[in-house]
Design a protein around this motif. Structure first.
Motif, PDB file in Angstrom:
ATOM      1  N   PHE A 106       0.837  -1.202   0.000  1.00 40.69           N
ATOM      2  CA  PHE A 106       0.000   0.000   0.000  1.00 40.69           C
ATOM      3  C   PHE A 106       0.876   1.257   0.000  1.00 40.69           C
ATOM      4  CE2 PHE A 106      -2.103   3.519   2.101  1.00 40.69           C
ATOM      5  CZ  PHE A 106      -3.285   3.605   1.386  1.00 40.69           C
ATOM      6  N   ALA A 107       1.899   1.265   0.845  1.00 41.09           N
ATOM      7  CA  ALA A 107       2.791   2.421   0.906  1.00 41.09           C
ATOM      8  C   ALA A 107       3.553   2.593  -0.400  1.00 41.09           C
ATOM      9  CB  ALA A 107       3.759   2.275   2.074  1.00 41.09           C
ATOM     10  N   GLU A 108       3.891   1.493  -1.050  1.00 38.26           N
ATOM     11  CA  GLU A 108       4.613   1.580  -2.321  1.00 38.26           C
ATOM     12  C   GLU A 108       3.764   2.238  -3.401  1.00 38.26           C
ATOM     13  OE1 GLU A 108       7.533  -2.351  -1.912  1.00 38.26           O
ATOM     14  OE2 GLU A 108       5.662  -2.479  -3.054  1.00 38.26           O
ATOM     15  N   HIS A 109       2.483   1.935  -3.429  1.00 35.93           N
ATOM     16  CA  HIS A 109       1.612   2.459  -4.483  1.00 35.93           C
ATOM     17  C   HIS A 109       0.952   3.787  -4.111  1.00 35.93           C
ATOM     18  CE1 HIS A 109       1.872  -1.067  -7.069  1.00 35.93           C
ATOM     19  NE2 HIS A 109       1.672  -1.840  -6.022  1.00 35.93           N
ATOM     20  N   TYR A 110       0.768   4.047  -2.826  1.00 38.75           N
ATOM     21  CA  TYR A 110      -0.013   5.221  -2.412  1.00 38.75           C
ATOM     22  C   TYR A 110       0.743   6.088  -1.407  1.00 38.75           C
ATOM     23  CZ  TYR A 110      -3.712   2.605  -4.702  1.00 38.75           C
ATOM     24  OH  TYR A 110      -4.457   1.917  -5.631  1.00 38.75           O
ATOM     25  N   GLN A 111       2.057   6.182  -1.589  1.00 38.97           N
ATOM     26  CA  GLN A 111       2.855   7.020  -0.696  1.00 38.97           C
ATOM     27  C   GLN A 111       2.435   8.486  -0.773  1.00 38.97           C
ATOM     28  OE1 GLN A 111       7.116   6.780  -1.193  1.00 38.97           O
ATOM     29  NE2 GLN A 111       7.504   8.410   0.304  1.00 38.97           N
ATOM     30  N   ALA A 112       2.048   8.936  -1.950  1.00 40.98           N
ATOM     31  CA  ALA A 112       1.625  10.334  -2.106  1.00 40.98           C
ATOM     32  C   ALA A 112       0.434  10.637  -1.208  1.00 40.98           C
ATOM     33  CB  ALA A 112       1.280  10.630  -3.563  1.00 40.98           C
ATOM     34  N   TRP A 113      -0.493   9.679  -1.117  1.00 39.79           N
ATOM     35  CA  TRP A 113      -1.652   9.888  -0.243  1.00 39.79           C
ATOM     36  C   TRP A 113      -1.235   9.877   1.231  1.00 39.79           C
ATOM     37  CZ3 TRP A 113      -3.860   6.878   3.627  1.00 39.79           C
ATOM     38  CH2 TRP A 113      -5.063   7.379   4.140  1.00 39.79           C
ATOM     39  N   ASP A 115       1.649  10.807   2.511  1.00 29.99           N
ATOM     40  CA  ASP A 115       2.283  12.102   2.783  1.00 29.99           C
ATOM     41  C   ASP A 115       1.236  13.208   2.880  1.00 29.99           C
ATOM     42  OD1 ASP A 115       4.856  11.035   2.822  1.00 29.99           O
ATOM     43  OD2 ASP A 115       5.111  11.273   0.663  1.00 29.99           O
ATOM     44  N   TRP A 116       0.288  13.213   1.951  1.00 24.81           N
ATOM     45  CA  TRP A 116      -0.772  14.229   1.992  1.00 24.81           C
ATOM     46  C   TRP A 116      -1.567  14.148   3.288  1.00 24.81           C
ATOM     47  CZ3 TRP A 116      -5.990  13.059   2.445  1.00 24.81           C
ATOM     48  CH2 TRP A 116      -6.866  14.150   2.386  1.00 24.81           C
ATOM     49  N   TYR A 117      -1.911  12.933   3.699  1.00 26.01           N
ATOM     50  CA  TYR A 117      -2.742  12.777   4.894  1.00 26.01           C
ATOM     51  C   TYR A 117      -2.046  13.333   6.127  1.00 26.01           C
ATOM     52  CZ  TYR A 117      -5.580  10.794   8.582  1.00 26.01           C
ATOM     53  OH  TYR A 117      -6.374  10.661   9.693  1.00 26.01           O
ATOM     54  N   TRP A 118      -0.776  12.985   6.315  1.00 24.83           N
ATOM     55  CA  TRP A 118      -0.083  13.402   7.535  1.00 24.83           C
ATOM     56  C   TRP A 118       0.370  14.857   7.487  1.00 24.83           C
ATOM     57  CZ3 TRP A 118      -0.774  10.883  11.759  1.00 24.83           C
ATOM     58  CH2 TRP A 118      -1.140   9.525  11.689  1.00 24.83           C
ATOM     59  N   LYS A 119       0.490  15.407   6.308  1.00 22.59           N
ATOM     60  CA  LYS A 119       0.882  16.812   6.202  1.00 22.59           C
ATOM     61  C   LYS A 119      -0.322  17.753   6.161  1.00 22.59           C
ATOM     62  CE  LYS A 119       5.232  15.926   3.763  1.00 22.59           C
ATOM     63  NZ  LYS A 119       5.982  16.076   2.489  1.00 22.59           N
ATOM     64  N   SER A 120      -1.458  17.284   5.629  1.00 24.74           N
ATOM     65  CA  SER A 120      -2.564  18.205   5.356  1.00 24.74           C
ATOM     66  C   SER A 120      -3.891  17.822   5.981  1.00 24.74           C
ATOM     67  CB  SER A 120      -2.767  18.323   3.834  1.00 24.74           C
ATOM     68  OG  SER A 120      -1.570  18.648   3.177  1.00 24.74           O
ATOM     69  N   ASN A 148       2.963  10.737  14.941  1.00 22.87           N
ATOM     70  CA  ASN A 148       1.771   9.983  15.351  1.00 22.87           C
ATOM     71  C   ASN A 148       1.531   8.755  14.480  1.00 22.87           C
ATOM     72  OD1 ASN A 148       1.390  11.846  17.307  1.00 22.87           O
ATOM     73  ND2 ASN A 148      -0.435  12.782  16.438  1.00 22.87           N
ATOM     74  N   ARG A 149       2.433   8.493  13.559  1.00 22.25           N
ATOM     75  CA  ARG A 149       2.322   7.306  12.701  1.00 22.25           C
ATOM     76  C   ARG A 149       3.292   6.248  13.227  1.00 22.25           C
ATOM     77  NH1 ARG A 149       4.482   4.885   7.989  1.00 22.25           N
ATOM     78  NH2 ARG A 149       2.856   4.029   6.605  1.00 22.25           N
ATOM     79  N   LEU A 150       2.774   5.319  14.030  1.00 22.48           N
ATOM     80  CA  LEU A 150       3.600   4.307  14.674  1.00 22.48           C
ATOM     81  C   LEU A 150       3.420   2.975  13.964  1.00 22.48           C
ATOM     82  CD1 LEU A 150       2.778   5.190  18.388  1.00 22.48           C
ATOM     83  CD2 LEU A 150       4.597   6.109  16.938  1.00 22.48           C
ATOM     84  N   MET A 151       4.534   2.380  13.544  1.00 22.77           N
ATOM     85  CA  MET A 151       4.494   1.115  12.811  1.00 22.77           C
ATOM     86  C   MET A 151       5.361   0.088  13.532  1.00 22.77           C
ATOM     87  SD  MET A 151       2.637   2.260  10.249  1.00 22.77           S
ATOM     88  CE  MET A 151       2.699   1.011   8.963  1.00 22.77           C
ATOM     89  N   LYS A 152       4.899  -1.167  13.551  1.00 21.62           N
ATOM     90  CA  LYS A 152       5.689  -2.280  14.061  1.00 21.62           C
ATOM     91  C   LYS A 152       5.800  -3.329  12.968  1.00 21.62           C
ATOM     92  CE  LYS A 152       4.730  -1.838  19.013  1.00 21.62           C
ATOM     93  NZ  LYS A 152       4.244  -2.516  20.251  1.00 21.62           N
ATOM     94  N   PHE A 153       7.018  -3.805  12.739  1.00 24.22           N
ATOM     95  CA  PHE A 153       7.223  -4.786  11.686  1.00 24.22           C
ATOM     96  C   PHE A 153       6.724  -6.157  12.128  1.00 24.22           C
ATOM     97  CE2 PHE A 153      10.855  -1.965  10.215  1.00 24.22           C
ATOM     98  CZ  PHE A 153      10.102  -1.433   9.191  1.00 24.22           C
ATOM     99  N   TYR A 154       5.977  -6.779  11.236  1.00 27.23           N
ATOM    100  CA  TYR A 154       5.422  -8.107  11.468  1.00 27.23           C
ATOM    101  C   TYR A 154       6.391  -9.125  10.889  1.00 27.23           C
ATOM    102  CZ  TYR A 154       1.905 -11.833  11.642  1.00 27.23           C
ATOM    103  OH  TYR A 154       1.220 -12.990  11.909  1.00 27.23           O
TER     104      TYR A 154
END
Length: 207
Positions: A106-113, A115-120, A148-154
């Protein structure tokens, strides 16, 4: 003639051997409107009663009826942008926790979204806690400083390829590791609450 008599525009005179048709005074035309108004009032009253019955039926339903929506790849990106304000509103009415699992594709295909979400778009109160596959794209995103974007690797030996977000009263599942991409959105507070509690427990146990 029969139709005009029904409408009250003319009348029949049977007092003589021949039947005569008489035009009524022009003011009688208002009676046509009055009759229609009475019929409309009856329909309106019946509709109001029907609405009450439907509302009572819904309020007395012992379970919450889910609203399910399918989003295909052609509208998925636009859907993410348009739906973000609704997710924010639902989040802020609860514990402001966006939780679940996100496939790294998801991050690979929609990174632009992202970035937009967390910035705007993201309110300051919202906290995101997602498990994800260990990947270079997520390591790159961690450098962006979205606190505020916390990720844990599975790291378990399970092939998880579908993202599952619990966002307020929404349960969103996304397939982005193969074509076509698509999402299924379920609006249901009961399902969302149960899934949220499961992921909160998993998050607290994970290193």
């Amino acid at each position: 003639i029969g139709e005009l008599i029904k409408k009250g525009v003319i009348s029949q005179d049977f007092s003589q051997a021949r039947t005569y048709i008489n035009a009524l005074p022009p003011e009688e035309l208002l009676n046509i409107i009055k009759k229609e108004e009475k019929e409309l009032e009856k329909k309106k009253g019946a509709t109001i009663e029907l609405i009450k019955e439907i509302k009572n039926s819904i309020s007395n339903t012992p379970y919450s009826v889910p609203k399910i929506r399918f989003i295909g790849e052609d509208e998925l990106e636009n859907y993410l942008y348009k739906q973000a304000p609704k997710w924010n509103e639902s989040l802020t009415h609860g514990d402001s926790l966006w939780i679940g699992f996100q496939d790294h594709s998801f991050a690979e295909h929609y990174q632009a979204w992202i970035d937009w979400y967390w910035k705007s778009s993201a309110p300051e109160s919202i906290k995101l806690q997602l498990f994800t596959n260990e990947s270079s794209i997520e390591k790159q995103l961690q450098k962006q400083g979205y606190t505020n974007r916390l990720m844990k690797f599975y790291k378990k030996n399970h092939d998880l390829t579908a993202s599952t977000w619990i966002v307020g009263d929404y349960l969103i599942m996304l397939i982005t590791n193969q074509r076509p991409h698509y999402a299924i959105e379920i609006l249901n507070p009961v399902l969302a609450k149960n899934q949220r509690e499961i992921f909160k427990t998993l998050w607290s146990l994970a290193k």
